[in-house]
Structure formats: structure tokens, C-alpha cells
Design a protein around this motif. Structure first.
Motif, mmCIF file in Angstrom:
data_model
loop_
_atom_site.group_PDB
_atom_site.id
_atom_site.type_symbol
_atom_site.label_atom_id
_atom_site.label_comp_id
_atom_site.label_asym_id
_atom_site.label_seq_id
_atom_site.Cartn_x
_atom_site.Cartn_y
_atom_site.Cartn_z
ATOM 1 N N LYS A 40 -40.419 48.706 46.498
ATOM 2 C CA LYS A 40 -40.161 47.953 45.274
ATOM 3 C C LYS A 40 -38.849 48.457 44.703
ATOM 4 C CE LYS A 40 -41.956 46.841 40.663
ATOM 5 N NZ LYS A 40 -43.065 47.051 39.682
ATOM 6 N N LEU A 41 -37.861 47.575 44.644
ATOM 7 C CA LEU A 41 -36.524 47.955 44.185
ATOM 8 C C LEU A 41 -36.151 47.153 42.945
ATOM 9 C CD1 LEU A 41 -33.825 49.374 44.377
ATOM 10 C CD2 LEU A 41 -33.199 47.875 46.275
ATOM 11 N N VAL A 42 -36.120 47.838 41.803
ATOM 12 C CA VAL A 42 -35.811 47.216 40.518
ATOM 13 C C VAL A 42 -34.416 47.647 40.089
ATOM 14 C CG1 VAL A 42 -36.488 47.013 38.095
ATOM 15 C CG2 VAL A 42 -38.247 47.249 39.858
ATOM 16 N N ALA A 43 -33.647 46.704 39.534
ATOM 17 C CA ALA A 43 -32.310 47.004 39.015
ATOM 18 C C ALA A 43 -32.198 46.418 37.616
ATOM 19 C CB ALA A 43 -31.238 46.423 39.928
ATOM 20 N N ALA A 44 -31.759 47.228 36.669
ATOM 21 C CA ALA A 44 -31.728 46.768 35.281
ATOM 22 C C ALA A 44 -30.391 47.068 34.632
ATOM 23 C CB ALA A 44 -32.848 47.435 34.486
ATOM 24 N N ASP A 45 -30.012 46.220 33.685
ATOM 25 C CA ASP A 45 -28.797 46.431 32.921
ATOM 26 C C ASP A 45 -28.923 45.685 31.600
ATOM 27 O OD1 ASP A 45 -25.878 47.612 33.806
ATOM 28 O OD2 ASP A 45 -25.698 46.117 32.227
ATOM 29 N N LEU A 46 -28.145 46.108 30.627
ATOM 30 C CA LEU A 46 -28.122 45.456 29.319
ATOM 31 C C LEU A 46 -27.276 44.190 29.328
ATOM 32 C CD1 LEU A 46 -28.710 45.630 26.206
ATOM 33 C CD2 LEU A 46 -26.661 47.056 26.038
ATOM 34 N N ASP A 47 -26.290 44.147 30.194
ATOM 35 C CA ASP A 47 -25.276 43.089 30.199
ATOM 36 C C ASP A 47 -25.724 41.910 31.064
ATOM 37 O OD1 ASP A 47 -23.019 41.502 30.486
ATOM 38 O OD2 ASP A 47 -21.643 43.184 30.714
ATOM 39 N N GLU A 48 -26.031 40.774 30.432
ATOM 40 C CA GLU A 48 -26.485 39.595 31.170
ATOM 41 C C GLU A 48 -25.390 39.051 32.090
ATOM 42 O OE1 GLU A 48 -28.179 36.616 28.670
ATOM 43 O OE2 GLU A 48 -29.467 38.027 27.606
ATOM 44 N N GLY A 49 -24.133 39.184 31.682
ATOM 45 C CA GLY A 49 -23.030 38.731 32.511
ATOM 46 C C GLY A 49 -22.952 39.538 33.798
ATOM 47 N N ALA A 50 -23.121 40.856 33.684
ATOM 48 C CA ALA A 50 -23.114 41.712 34.867
ATOM 49 C C ALA A 50 -24.288 41.381 35.779
ATOM 50 C CB ALA A 50 -23.166 43.184 34.449
ATOM 51 N N LEU A 51 -25.451 41.139 35.193
ATOM 52 C CA LEU A 51 -26.638 40.796 35.988
ATOM 53 C C LEU A 51 -26.443 39.479 36.733
ATOM 54 C CD1 LEU A 51 -29.481 41.784 33.498
ATOM 55 C CD2 LEU A 51 -28.931 42.926 35.662
ATOM 56 N N ALA A 52 -25.788 38.522 36.087
ATOM 57 C CA ALA A 52 -25.525 37.241 36.748
ATOM 58 C C ALA A 52 -24.629 37.437 37.967
ATOM 59 C CB ALA A 52 -24.890 36.267 35.762
ATOM 60 N N LYS A 53 -23.613 38.284 37.827
ATOM 61 C CA LYS A 53 -22.726 38.576 38.960
ATOM 62 C C LYS A 53 -23.487 39.298 40.077
ATOM 63 C CE LYS A 53 -18.539 38.990 36.113
ATOM 64 N NZ LYS A 53 -17.490 39.917 35.617
ATOM 65 N N ALA A 54 -24.381 40.185 39.670
ATOM 66 C CA ALA A 54 -25.164 40.930 40.658
ATOM 67 C C ALA A 54 -26.052 39.986 41.468
ATOM 68 C CB ALA A 54 -26.013 41.986 39.954
ATOM 69 N N LYS A 55 -26.694 39.063 40.794
ATOM 70 C CA LYS A 55 -27.569 38.115 41.489
ATOM 71 C C LYS A 55 -26.777 37.206 42.422
ATOM 72 C CE LYS A 55 -30.960 38.008 37.720
ATOM 73 N NZ LYS A 55 -31.535 37.202 36.624
ATOM 74 N N GLN A 56 -25.550 36.896 42.036
ATOM 75 C CA GLN A 56 -24.696 36.056 42.873
ATOM 76 C C GLN A 56 -24.338 36.769 44.170
ATOM 77 O OE1 GLN A 56 -20.914 35.010 41.088
ATOM 78 N NE2 GLN A 56 -20.880 33.030 42.122
ATOM 79 N N GLY A 57 -24.084 38.064 44.083
ATOM 80 C CA GLY A 57 -23.865 38.872 45.282
ATOM 81 C C GLY A 57 -22.567 38.606 46.012
ATOM 82 N N GLN A 58 -21.484 38.317 45.293
ATOM 83 C CA GLN A 58 -20.174 38.098 45.913
ATOM 84 C C GLN A 58 -19.182 39.116 45.356
ATOM 85 O OE1 GLN A 58 -18.772 34.086 45.712
ATOM 86 N NE2 GLN A 58 -20.637 33.213 46.591
ATOM 87 N N TYR A 59 -18.418 39.752 46.267
ATOM 88 C CA TYR A 59 -17.584 40.862 45.854
ATOM 89 C C TYR A 59 -16.216 40.817 46.529
ATOM 90 C CZ TYR A 59 -22.084 42.568 44.251
ATOM 91 O OH TYR A 59 -23.298 42.683 43.617
ATOM 92 N N LEU A 60 -15.219 41.379 45.837
ATOM 93 C CA LEU A 60 -13.901 41.527 46.424
ATOM 94 C C LEU A 60 -13.929 42.648 47.470
ATOM 95 C CD1 LEU A 60 -11.738 41.314 43.178
ATOM 96 C CD2 LEU A 60 -11.836 39.596 45.001
ATOM 97 N N GLU A 61 -13.009 42.584 48.394
ATOM 98 C CA GLU A 61 -12.981 43.546 49.496
ATOM 99 C C GLU A 61 -12.872 44.990 49.002
ATOM 100 O OE1 GLU A 61 -10.538 44.317 53.691
ATOM 101 O OE2 GLU A 61 -9.844 42.814 52.259
ATOM 102 N N ARG A 62 -12.160 45.200 47.878
ATOM 103 C CA ARG A 62 -11.962 46.557 47.392
ATOM 104 C C ARG A 62 -13.279 47.245 47.022
ATOM 105 N NH1 ARG A 62 -9.177 44.545 41.767
ATOM 106 N NH2 ARG A 62 -11.098 44.096 40.621
ATOM 107 N N SER A 63 -14.307 46.460 46.699
ATOM 108 C CA SER A 63 -15.606 47.044 46.354
ATOM 109 C C SER A 63 -16.309 47.632 47.564
ATOM 110 C CB SER A 63 -16.517 45.979 45.718
ATOM 111 O OG SER A 63 -15.976 45.504 44.511
ATOM 112 N N LEU A 64 -15.846 47.256 48.762
ATOM 113 C CA LEU A 64 -16.489 47.694 50.004
ATOM 114 C C LEU A 64 -15.767 48.861 50.665
ATOM 115 C CD1 LEU A 64 -17.459 44.652 49.556
ATOM 116 C CD2 LEU A 64 -17.654 44.534 52.036
ATOM 117 N N LYS A 65 -14.759 49.425 49.997
ATOM 118 C CA LYS A 65 -13.880 50.390 50.666
ATOM 119 C C LYS A 65 -14.607 51.634 51.156
ATOM 120 C CE LYS A 65 -12.203 52.636 46.409
ATOM 121 N NZ LYS A 65 -12.668 54.007 46.713
#
Length: 275
Positions: free
Chosen positions: A145-170
Motif C-alpha cells: 500500500k503506497l500512499v502519497a500526500a501533499d497540501l498543494d492540489e496543483g502539485a498533486l495534479a501534476k503527480a497524477k499526470q505523471g509527465q516529467y522533463l528529462e532533467r528530473s530523471l538525471k
């Protein structure tokens, strides 16, 4: 997340409540959203928010608050600036290697098939997806069971989308990156298997009740923004949320001094086990 300092490595200090305009802003934000900015280090937070306020052309925090009430986009930008959503996959790789190679196997002692894991203050999702990769590497993602929480709804929306720039994968190991990411134009999409495994939730660390029975809680590069009193409260809450033998994983600038007062003991650098 980076701790901004001034002078010879010393953090700026200001007298709390010395600015009536900012004090009023703190009260208004707390009354309308439940977010208590007084729990954050004042000089640091005020500097960040003053920059944001000036950027949008407001001379006072009172004006800025009224504008935030009317403009949802501005409010989300405030949240983003407040929480400083800067994250990467496998940030500080050697610590994730310790988690993968030592901590997870120890947590599975006794033949545990799955783990209960919480990424607290998960920002835009890099941390919980890193956890999902590691759990999958051990063959236990489906049973965990993997739960992830944050206060920022905008950040959570980006997290659910799951798309990232290449620099995040360095810092992602090349074989892991090949397995879990797919190039899509300028972005990289995280594998749907990982997205399905993470349960994203909105949560205020300072005010909301935590679930319990966790094998592992990860809260990295967040505590540096809080006052000492708020940090102490959170460490007690995290410890209460861990099962006996469970582990708290903190950031590279967040070593816990006297962990025994929270019922914790060091088990490796930046890892603390519940006694």
C-alpha cells in the motif's frame, strides 16, 4: 528543496509579528484555508512570498490576500511558492540505494509480502514513484500500500499526470529509466503500473490526523521549513504512525538530534527506526 541562508551560513531571524501587514496575512490565510504560516520559519517564508506578491504588482499582503481569494490560479501559485515544489527522481541516489538494498529487506524480515508506505509531502510525485520503482524491483509493489500526500492540489495534479522533463530523471539508474519511462516529445511519461500503485491524497501535515501501522514513512527536504516546535510535533506524529520496527526516512539536511525522545533510533544515516 533548498534552505536559503544569509550571512556566514546563518539563517535570517526576524521578530515574529513585527510586521502587522504580514501578521494579518498569516491570520487570514489560516482562517480561510487552515494553513498556518506561523509554523514556518518567518524570514524565509516572508521573503519568498514578498517576491511573489511584488511579481503580481501588489504593495501589501492585505491586497495580495484579497486577490488570492478571487483568483484560483494566483492561490495555487501561492501554494507552490510556499511549499517550494522542487523534486527529482532518486534524489541523493546513495540514500535510495540504502533504502533499496538494506532498509526494505529488513522491513520484510519474517517473509512480509507487502509493505505499507507513505510519502509525506510528496510534491509533484517524483518521490512516491521512486518508491514504487524500488518496491517493484523487490517484487512486492502489487502487495504493498503506497500512499502519497501533499497540501498543494496543483502539485498533486501534476503527480497524477505523471509527465516529467528529462532533467528530473538525471539520477535514475539507466536500466530503471528504460523500464519505467517512455519519451513523449519533450516529456517523459511514467509507466502506468506505477501510476496505478500510488494513492495520492491531499493532507496538511501540521493539522490533519495521520494513519498508522506504516512500515516506512518518507518525509524529505520538508522539515527545514518548519519551526523547531512544529518539527518536534511532526516527529512525534510520524513515530506514532509507524509500527514497531518501522522506519522514518528524512532528507539530507534533516538529521534528528536525540531521536530517542520520539521513540526512534538511528539505523543508518537519515533513517530512524521505531523502538
Amino acid at each position: 528543496m533548498d534552505l536559503i541562508r544569509s550571512g556566514a551560513g546563518r539563517e535570517e531571524v526576524s521578530a515574529p509579528g513585527s510586521d502587522p501587514d504580514y501578521s494579518g496575512f498569516i491570520k487570514n490565510v489560516n482562517a480561510s484555508t487552515g494553513i498556518d504560516l506561523s509554523q514556518y520559519k518567518e524570514a524565509q517564508m516572508k521573503r519568498r512570498l514578498t517576491t511573489l506578491r511584488s511579481k503580481h504588482g501588489y504593495d501589501t499582503f492585505a491586497q495580495f490576500f484579497e486577490a488570492m481569494k478571487k483568483d484560483k490560479t494566483l492561490f495555487f501559485e501561492f501554494l507552490d511558492r510556499m511549499t517550494i515544489n522542487v523534486s527529482e527522481f532518486w534524489r541523493n541516489p546513495n540514500r535510495w540505494e540504502v533504502l533499496r538494498d538494506m532498509i526494505i529487506p529488513e522491513l520484510r524480515t519474517g517473509g512480509k509480502k507487502g509493505l505499507k508506505v507513505w510519502s509525506a509531502a510528496c510534491s509533484t510525485g517524483e518521490e512516491p514513484y521512486t518508491l514504487a520503482m524500488i518496491l517493484d524491483g523487490h517484487g512486492i509493489l502489487g502487495d504493498s500500500k503506497l500512499v502519497a500526500a501533499d497540501l498543494d492540489e496543483g502539485a498533486l495534479a501534476k503527480a497524477k499526470q505523471g509527465q516529467y522533463l528529462e532533467r528530473s530523471l538525471k539520477d535514475v539508474p539507466s536500466k530503471v529509466a528504460e523500464k519505467y519511462f517512455k519519451a513523449d516529445g519533450l516529456m517523459y511519461k511514467v509507466d502506468d503500473k506505477l501510476k496505478r500503485a500510488v494513492n495520492f491524497q491531499k493532507l496538511n501535515l501540521l493539522t490533519d490526523k495521520f494513519d498508522d501501522g506504516y512500515d516506512l514513512i518518507v518525509c524529505r527536504n520538508v522539515m527545514i521549513y518548519f519551526t523547531e516546535e512544529a518539527k518536534s510535533t511532526l516527529y512525534h506524529k510520524f513515530a506514532s504512525s509507524l509500527r514497531k520496527g518501522g522506519v522514518l526516512f528524512v532528507g539530507s539536511t534533516e538529521q534528528i538530534f536525540s531521536p530517542a525522545q520520539y521513540g526512534l533510533e538511528p539505523c543508518d544515516t537519515f533513517f530512524y527506526k521505531k523502538i
